[in-house]
Design a protein around this motif. Structure first.
Motif, short mmCIF file in Angstrom:
data_model
loop_
_atom_site.label_atom_id
_atom_site.label_comp_id
_atom_site.label_asym_id
_atom_site.label_seq_id
_atom_site.Cartn_x
_atom_site.Cartn_y
_atom_site.Cartn_z
N LEU A 124 0.83 -1.21 0.00
CA LEU A 124 0.00 0.00 0.00
C LEU A 124 0.86 1.26 0.00
CD1 LEU A 124 -2.99 0.73 0.01
CD2 LEU A 124 -2.84 0.95 2.48
N TYR A 158 -17.68 3.62 -1.93
CA TYR A 158 -16.47 4.23 -1.36
C TYR A 158 -16.21 5.61 -1.92
CZ TYR A 158 -14.60 1.20 2.16
OH TYR A 158 -14.41 0.54 3.36
N THR A 189 -8.63 7.19 4.83
CA THR A 189 -9.49 6.82 3.70
C THR A 189 -9.83 5.32 3.72
OG1 THR A 189 -7.57 6.50 2.27
CG2 THR A 189 -8.65 8.65 2.17
N GLY A 190 -8.94 4.52 4.28
CA GLY A 190 -9.21 3.08 4.39
C GLY A 190 -8.53 2.51 5.61
N ASP A 191 -8.45 3.32 6.66
CA ASP A 191 -7.73 2.92 7.87
C ASP A 191 -8.39 3.50 9.11
OD1 ASP A 191 -5.73 4.76 6.02
OD2 ASP A 191 -5.18 2.64 6.01
N ASN A 192 -8.19 2.85 10.23
CA ASN A 192 -8.56 3.41 11.53
C ASN A 192 -7.38 4.20 12.09
OD1 ASN A 192 -10.23 0.43 11.66
ND2 ASN A 192 -11.35 2.32 12.07
N LEU A 211 -15.68 2.21 10.50
CA LEU A 211 -15.69 0.77 10.30
C LEU A 211 -14.88 0.19 11.45
CD1 LEU A 211 -16.39 -1.59 8.26
CD2 LEU A 211 -13.99 -1.43 7.61
N THR A 215 -8.06 -4.97 12.05
CA THR A 215 -6.73 -4.60 12.56
C THR A 215 -6.86 -3.76 13.83
OG1 THR A 215 -6.22 -4.39 10.21
CG2 THR A 215 -4.44 -3.88 11.73
N THR A 249 -4.23 2.03 11.21
CA THR A 249 -4.29 0.57 11.09
C THR A 249 -5.27 0.16 10.00
OG1 THR A 249 -6.12 0.26 12.65
CG2 THR A 249 -3.90 0.30 13.58
N GLY A 250 -4.96 -0.90 9.30
CA GLY A 250 -5.87 -1.46 8.30
C GLY A 250 -5.25 -2.72 7.73
N1 PXG Z 1 -11.86 2.05 7.77
C1 PXG Z 1 -12.25 1.97 6.49
C2 PXG Z 1 -13.18 2.98 5.94
C3 PXG Z 1 -11.79 0.92 5.68
O1 PXG Z 1 -12.20 0.84 4.41
C4 PXG Z 1 -10.50 0.10 7.56
C5 PXG Z 1 -11.01 1.15 8.31
C6 PXG Z 1 -9.61 -0.90 8.23
O2 PXG Z 1 -10.31 -2.11 8.48
P1 PXG Z 1 -9.56 -3.51 8.56
O3 PXG Z 1 -10.63 -4.48 8.88
O4 PXG Z 1 -8.93 -3.75 7.22
O5 PXG Z 1 -8.53 -3.41 9.63
C7 PXG Z 1 -10.87 -0.01 6.21
C8 PXG Z 1 -10.26 -1.09 5.37
C9 PXG Z 1 -6.99 0.30 1.02
C10 PXG Z 1 -8.35 -0.23 1.32
O6 PXG Z 1 -6.62 0.30 -0.17
C11 PXG Z 1 -8.81 -0.43 2.63
C12 PXG Z 1 -10.09 -0.91 2.84
C13 PXG Z 1 -10.86 -1.16 1.77
C14 PXG Z 1 -10.41 -0.95 0.51
C15 PXG Z 1 -9.16 -0.51 0.26
O7 PXG Z 1 -6.32 0.71 1.97
N2 PXG Z 1 -10.71 -1.19 4.05
#
Ligand code: PXG
Length: 303
Positions: A124, A158, A189-192, A211, A215, A249-250
């Protein structure tokens, strides 16, 4: 691996990537009507597979999309797709869309959901950012609250996160922080997001409109094991600017330090000791647990 050589799970069959096609009438394409999970495998084991599938089934229940497989079948679909591609470390995208229908919104016109599993590799962020830490910016785009579209549903909508990513790109930032309508910091954008203040951990509560990342949950458990006090409580940008440490985290990002926000150094502008300790714990834990891809020993076949 060339994309054309990837084997994709499509509705129960493994097909080469160049034959893995979805209808233009699929409501996942037409309306973003569907759900997904991003999952990782480390050293031949799928990390937290059951938790990801439980979340997928919760999302499916919330949007009334019946997945045409049980949990055990989906576990095998994920492991089987990783195996078919000879991977031991993998990033897996499991997508369930409403399936093909007509040109109206009505989901009852879509009798056959589309189920896809893609197993590939992912990096990533460049490796040096894990050592040096990310720079962040806060953005104008807000994370809609749970009263709009509950972020607990990991849906194919998204666009909001992508709008935030566009702001990140325009500013030359690798990642950004989103706030909710109350101005509390909620997510990347895709992480906590986590802060460390006076040796204690802070992360926004689930009801702030996030979400509940897998992680995130693992980090909270590891922090507990390390004897760290954890607060699931709201914080704002001031708290980020004045924190000792910050990290995201993600599944895709794993744990990544953030050392600047809106031009302010967080702490001393270097990844801090608590972030490093948690990263180390996460690394060890993630490589020694999980659903075995290549049999019970979890050993990789020499593919
Ligand atoms: N918040 C959001 C809005 C997410 O989409 C997380 C937190 C972390 O969750 P997990 O379960 O993965 O620890 C996500 C993760 C990327 C990507 O490219 C990430 C996510 C979805 C699509 C792409 O970083 N989701």
């Amino acid at each position: 691996m060339e994309e054309a050589e990837l084997q994709i799970f499509m509705n129960g069959e493994l097909v080469p990537a160049n034959q893995a096609k979805v209808s233009v009438f699929d409501h996942g394409f037409l309306y973003g009507d569907g759900i997904f999970e991003g999952i990782r495998a480390y050293a031949g084991r799928v990390f937290k597979l059951e938790e990801h599938l439980d979340r997928l089934f919760d999302s499916s229940k919330a949007i009334m999309l019946t997945i045409p497989y049980g949990k055990a079948e989906l576990m095998e679909a994920v492991a089987g797709t990783i195996r078919a591609n000879g991977l031991t470390d993998a990033y897996v995208r499991l997508v369930v869309s409403r399936g093909p229908g007509d040109l109206g919104l009505d989901p009852t016109k879509c009798p056959h959901p589309t189920v896809v599993v893609i197993a590939d590799r992912i990096a990533l962020y460049p490796a040096d950012l894990y050592q040096k830490g990310l720079s962040l910016a806060s953005v104008a785009i807000r994370r809609p609250g749970g009263d709009v579209l509950n972020p607990a549903v990991k849906s194919l909508n998204y666009l909001n996160n992508i709008m935030a990513k566009i702001e990140a790109n325009l500013r030359g930032m690798p990642e950004v922080l989103l706030m909710n309508n109350q101005g509390y910091v909620v997510e990347g954008t895709g992480d906590n997001v986590f802060l460390v203040r006076h040796g204690e951990l802070w992360t926004p509560p689930v009801n702030a409109g996030i979400l509940n990342g897998i992680t995130r949950q693992v980090v909270l458990a590891l922090a507990d094991d390390l004897g760290l006090v954890c607060h699931e409580d709201n914080f704002n940008l001031f708290d980020v600017y004045t924190a000792d440490e910050c990290f995201l985290t993600g599944t895709a990002a794993e744990i990544i330090p953030a050392v600047w926000c809106d031009g302010r150094a967080i702490g001393n502008g270097q990844p801090g000791p608590v972030t490093q300790r948690l990263s180390q714990s996460f690394y060890e834990y993630s490589r020694t647990t999980g659903y075995p891809v290549y049999g019970s020993a979890g050993q990789a076949a020499t593919a």
